[in-house]
Design an enzyme around this catalytic site. Structure first.
Site, PDB file in Angstrom:
ATOM      1  N   ARG A 280       0.922  -1.395  -0.130  1.00 19.58           N
ATOM      2  CA  ARG A 280       0.071   0.042  -0.075  1.00 19.58           C
ATOM      3  C   ARG A 280       0.947   1.194   0.041  1.00 19.58           C
ATOM      4  NH1 ARG A 280      -3.019   3.060   4.583  1.00 19.58           N
ATOM      5  NH2 ARG A 280      -3.932   4.691   3.373  1.00 19.58           N
TER       6      ARG A 280
ATOM      7  N   ARG B 238      -9.552  14.817  12.648  1.00 18.07           N
ATOM      8  CA  ARG B 238      -9.408  16.007  11.355  1.00 18.07           C
ATOM      9  C   ARG B 238     -10.608  16.802  11.339  1.00 18.07           C
ATOM     10  NH1 ARG B 238      -7.309  11.843   6.911  1.00 18.07           N
ATOM     11  NH2 ARG B 238      -6.534  10.619   8.552  1.00 18.07           N
TER      12      ARG B 238
ATOM     13  N   GLU C 213      -9.648  -3.459   1.554  1.00 19.90           N
ATOM     14  CA  GLU C 213      -8.498  -2.943   0.646  1.00 19.90           C
ATOM     15  C   GLU C 213      -7.354  -3.929   0.424  1.00 19.90           C
ATOM     16  OE1 GLU C 213      -9.312   0.617   3.568  1.00 19.90           O
ATOM     17  OE2 GLU C 213      -8.133   1.621   1.986  1.00 19.90           O
TER      18      GLU C 213
END
Ligand code: AMP
Length: 408
Positions: free
Chosen positions: A96, A247, A395
């Site tokens: 990744r 965030r 993923e």
């Protein structure tokens, strides 16, 4: 002989690894090393049992070297002897990689030219790409004879048109420094969009209009038409867009100058606050974890309730905005730890979107948790009515499949 791919996800102080059968997605080995590069480094590993399920985690014995190369050498020694014993052929290593800039619109074999391009992207992802590169170099050193494949978080969004990816900033920022929107979580958006298309029986439909919502500690949306990303909510960095665990997502860029003037804090300190002390954590003052907030909100904590409301409102507003590039909507797809599990967030979000024709089915919503997916809106015969789905993401499987495909 069974063929398998080793998937590596190398963070600045962590290393996640898995040996995956790219045909059926089954995990044969998984593991995690934490605090890499410190004296407290520790790693655990799980192996598949005869029943096909992964066994309990056991501690992995590490050597004296505590950096990525040292840890990976210890991990690979164990994996290679396990593979020999179980007649498993490791045909590729899939890595990744967070930022591929404009250089990568798809996964690639990591030869010298590709690695130079990955290094050139370091200024765009100074925290992530160096760790990813350290992982590739360490793995190439230990396994020099198998192909190493890079799978980029940004690649899927390279199909965005320029009017979606350009910021309205001075042109030289774009031309000289690459200031534009790139988007992230591409591997997840690509996977769940393909799965949702299958579930809707429309995987060959180039006109299928999906909004995929990857909602985890980091969160982003993608507008996907016929399998191509047309727009996404993250930008130059993973700070833009939705409210996330820690965030802020979108804020007025004027906040930087204002907080600097008021507190004297410099740009990096303020950016750090926007990345690490904002989002659900900043709003609630309790936690960045949606499970904790769900529970606190249920017991009447008003700041937790507000955090969830802000999260869902921003999410709904962004979903509606992404109907513009799609010129309509066929389905919203929820995934990631929050998307797959938080019924509260799905209720609150879809509650803002009834005008698009999305009507939550409370029983179906209740059922979709812990890896169980499915449609969560009321079935209707009315043509053109969009639906909402939960699709668990994977993923690592995408990385394993891309690596196997390029190796063939
Ligand atoms: P991820 O980054 O995809 O692993 O997602 C992490 C986020 O998913 C955290 O905010 C978790 O609290 C949230 N999450 C995981 N399980 C649940 C759950 N059962 N209910 C609500 N949120 C959850």
């Amino acid at each position: 002989m069974t063929t398998a791919v080793l998937v590596l996800n190398c963070g600045s102080s962590s290393l996640k690894f898995a040996v995956i059968d790219p045909e059926n997605g089954s995990r044969m080995v998984t593991g995690l090393a934490e605090r890499v590069g410190t004296p407290d480094v520790a790693a655990t590993i799980k192996f598949v049992g005869t029943d096909g399920a992964l066994g309990a985690a056991s501690a992995l014995k590490l050597g004296a070297e505590n950096d990525h190369r040292g840890v990976l050498a210890a991990v690979l020694e164990v994996i290679e002897s396990w593979a020999q014993e179980h007649s498993v052929d490791l045909v590729a290593v899939g890595h990744r990689i967070v930022h591929g800039g404009e250089a990568f619109a798809a996964s690639v074999i990591l030869d010298d030219t590709a690695m130079a391009a990955v290094r050139a992207c370091i200024p765009l992802a100074p925290l992530h790409n160096p760790a990813n590169i350290a992982g590739v170099e360490a793995a190439q050193h230990v396994l020099p004879d198998v192909p190493h494949v890079g799978v980029f978080d940004t690649a899927f969004h390279q199909t965005m048109p320029s009017y979606a990816y350009r910021y309205a900033v001075p042109t030289e920022w774009a031309n000289e420094y690459g200031v534009r929107r790139y988007g992230f979580h591409g591997t997840s958006h690509r996977y769940v969009a393909a799965r949702a298309a299958q579930e809707l029986g429309r995987n060959a439909d180039p006109g299928l209009r999906l909004i995929t919502a990857h909602l985890g500690n980091g969160s982003s949306l993608a507008a996907v038409r016929g399998g191509r990303s047309l727009d996404t909510s993250m930008g130059l960095t993973p700070l833009e867009g939705l409210v996330m665990g820690t965030r802020s997502g979108d804020v007025d860029p004027g906040v930087l100058g204002y907080i600097h003037d008021r507190t004297g804090a410099d740009v990096s300190a303020i950016t750090d606050d926007l990345n690490k002390r904002s989002g659900l954590l900043g709003l609630s003052g309790i936690s960045n974890d949606m499970r904790t907030l769900d529970e606190a909100a249920d017991s009447g904590d008003q700041k937790a309730q507000l955090a969830i409301e802000v999260f869902a409102y921003r999410l709904a507003k962004y979903i509606a905005s992404l109907t513009v590039p799609l010129e309509g909507l066929d389905a919203v797809v929820f995934t990631g730890g929050i998307g797959e599990n938080s019924r509260t967030v799905r209720i609150a979000t879809l509650g803002h979107l009834t005008h698009l024709g999305l009507r939550l089915d409370p029983h179906a919503n209740q059922r979709c948790v812990g890896g169980v997916g499915g449609q969560i809106t009321v079935a209707t015969d009315e043509p053109g009515t969009p639906v909402a789905l939960v699709v668990p993401t994977d993923e690592e499987l995408v990385i394993a499949r891309d690596a196997a495909a390029l190796t063939r």
